[in-house]
Design a protein around this motif. Structure first.
Motif, PDB file in Angstrom:
ATOM      1  N   TYR A 241      36.726  42.207  38.132  1.00  0.00           N
ATOM      2  CA  TYR A 241      37.519  41.135  38.736  1.00  0.00           C
ATOM      3  C   TYR A 241      38.666  41.790  39.481  1.00  0.00           C
ATOM      4  O   TYR A 241      39.404  42.598  38.903  1.00  0.00           O
TER       5      TYR A 241
ATOM      6  N   ASN B 271      42.074  41.261  40.909  1.00  0.00           N
ATOM      7  CA  ASN B 271      43.197  40.326  40.888  1.00  0.00           C
ATOM      8  C   ASN B 271      44.181  40.749  41.983  1.00  0.00           C
ATOM      9  O   ASN B 271      44.921  41.718  41.823  1.00  0.00           O
TER      10      ASN B 271
ATOM     11  N   ASP C  71      41.280  35.851  44.554  1.00  0.00           N
ATOM     12  CA  ASP C  71      40.691  36.913  43.740  1.00  0.00           C
ATOM     13  C   ASP C  71      39.272  37.188  44.201  1.00  0.00           C
ATOM     14  O   ASP C  71      38.704  36.438  45.001  1.00  0.00           O
TER      15      ASP C  71
ATOM     16  N   VAL D 182      35.427  38.238  42.488  1.00  0.00           N
ATOM     17  CA  VAL D 182      34.564  38.478  41.337  1.00  0.00           C
ATOM     18  C   VAL D 182      33.437  39.399  41.783  1.00  0.00           C
ATOM     19  O   VAL D 182      32.763  39.130  42.782  1.00  0.00           O
TER      20      VAL D 182
ATOM     21  N   ARG E 127      30.006  41.176  40.347  1.00  0.00           N
ATOM     22  CA  ARG E 127      29.042  41.207  39.249  1.00  0.00           C
ATOM     23  C   ARG E 127      28.559  42.641  39.012  1.00  0.00           C
ATOM     24  O   ARG E 127      28.771  43.525  39.832  1.00  0.00           O
TER      25      ARG E 127
ATOM     26  N   TRP F 286      29.325  40.216  45.191  1.00  0.00           N
ATOM     27  CA  TRP F 286      30.691  39.745  45.001  1.00  0.00           C
ATOM     28  C   TRP F 286      30.895  38.398  45.685  1.00  0.00           C
ATOM     29  O   TRP F 286      30.106  37.979  46.528  1.00  0.00           O
ATOM     30  N   GLN F 287      31.983  37.727  45.282  1.00  0.00           N
ATOM     31  CA  GLN F 287      32.364  36.480  45.930  1.00  0.00           C
ATOM     32  C   GLN F 287      33.867  36.267  45.787  1.00  0.00           C
ATOM     33  O   GLN F 287      34.502  36.761  44.841  1.00  0.00           O
ATOM     34  N   TRP F 288      34.435  35.556  46.755  1.00  0.00           N
ATOM     35  CA  TRP F 288      35.845  35.167  46.661  1.00  0.00           C
ATOM     36  C   TRP F 288      36.008  34.150  45.545  1.00  0.00           C
ATOM     37  O   TRP F 288      35.101  33.361  45.265  1.00  0.00           O
ATOM     38  N   LYS F 289      37.190  34.149  44.928  1.00  0.00           N
ATOM     39  CA  LYS F 289      37.532  33.140  43.927  1.00  0.00           C
ATOM     40  C   LYS F 289      38.905  32.561  44.273  1.00  0.00           C
ATOM     41  O   LYS F 289      39.798  33.296  44.678  1.00  0.00           O
ATOM     42  N   ASP F 290      39.048  31.265  44.128  1.00  0.00           N
ATOM     43  CA  ASP F 290      40.320  30.553  44.318  1.00  0.00           C
ATOM     44  C   ASP F 290      40.819  30.564  45.754  1.00  0.00           C
ATOM     45  O   ASP F 290      42.027  30.589  46.006  1.00  0.00           O
ATOM     46  N   GLU F 291      39.895  30.489  46.701  1.00  0.00           N
ATOM     47  CA  GLU F 291      40.306  30.350  48.094  1.00  0.00           C
ATOM     48  C   GLU F 291      41.112  29.068  48.297  1.00  0.00           C
ATOM     49  O   GLU F 291      42.044  29.032  49.100  1.00  0.00           O
TER      50      GLU F 291
END
Length: 198
Positions: A117, A119, A139, A141, A143, A148-153
């Motif tokens: 992850y 951060n 953030d 993520v 795997r 991977w992928q964006w988080k909390d855009e």
């Protein structure tokens, strides 16, 4: 500043601001408006000129707001942080000086490395009890297979709308994330994927 839990060594005083020793508790605080939004007391695994590595064991007591807040609620600056247990199977956090992110490692119930992850945050600033930073909402993520992928855009967008960040700052944060993604082959693996706490 919150003191480390009873029964653990106190870290050295701020006058020195030298590296922490393995086994020390170094309080990691994520600040908004100069006060702790999250306050976590991980154990130091290593701390030197190249990187700081800390371990948040399962069940570690830490402080954060009672529930996930919207960016508007954070901007109102009326929140309080309360005691929580750290959930999951523990988290190893790696920070390098001046880097605008820390890299977190997670494990599954069988003790196998599950994911990383990224951060995105202010570089960790050393304090008398540990480190201070500020979360940058966005953030990444990653795997175990390196997809991977964006988080909390949405949170990054909402932080701009709430006045917590400017549009330019949000652009810089996304650019920081894109730079991390571009060098994932160099950053991963970290060498701690098979690590076990002592």
């Amino acid at each position: 500043l919150r003191r480390p839990p009873r029964g653990v060594r106190h870290v050295r005083r701020a006058a020195r601001l030298t590296s922490f020793r393995a086994g020390d508790v170094a309080v990691l605080r994520y600040l908004w408006f100069g006060r702790p939004f999250w306050s976590i007391p991980p154990r130091v695994v290593e701390d030197d000129a190249e990187r700081t590595v800390v371990w948040v064991a399962p069940g570690t007591r830490y402080h954060r707001p009672a529930r996930r807040l919207t960016m508007t609620e954070i901007a109102a600056n009326e929140w309080t942080s309360v005691d929580h247990p750290w959930t999951g199977n523990g988290t190893l956090m790696i920070s390098r000086p001046a880097e605008p992110y820390s890299l977190w490692l997670f494990w599954n119930d069988e003790g196998e490395h599950a994911s990383w992850y990224v951060n995105l945050e202010l570089p960790w600033q050393r304090t008398e009890l540990g480190f201070d930073s500020r979360d940058h909402q966005l953030d990444i993520v990653v795997r175990a297979d390196r997809s991977w992928q964006w988080k909390d855009e949405d949170e990054l967008r909402d932080a701009v709308a709430a006045g917590l960040l400017t549009a330019g700052e949000a652009d810089d944060i996304r650019a920081d994330g894109e730079r991390v993604v571009a060098q994932l082959d160099r950053l991963l693996p970290t060498g701690f994927e098979n690590w076990q706490p002592a």
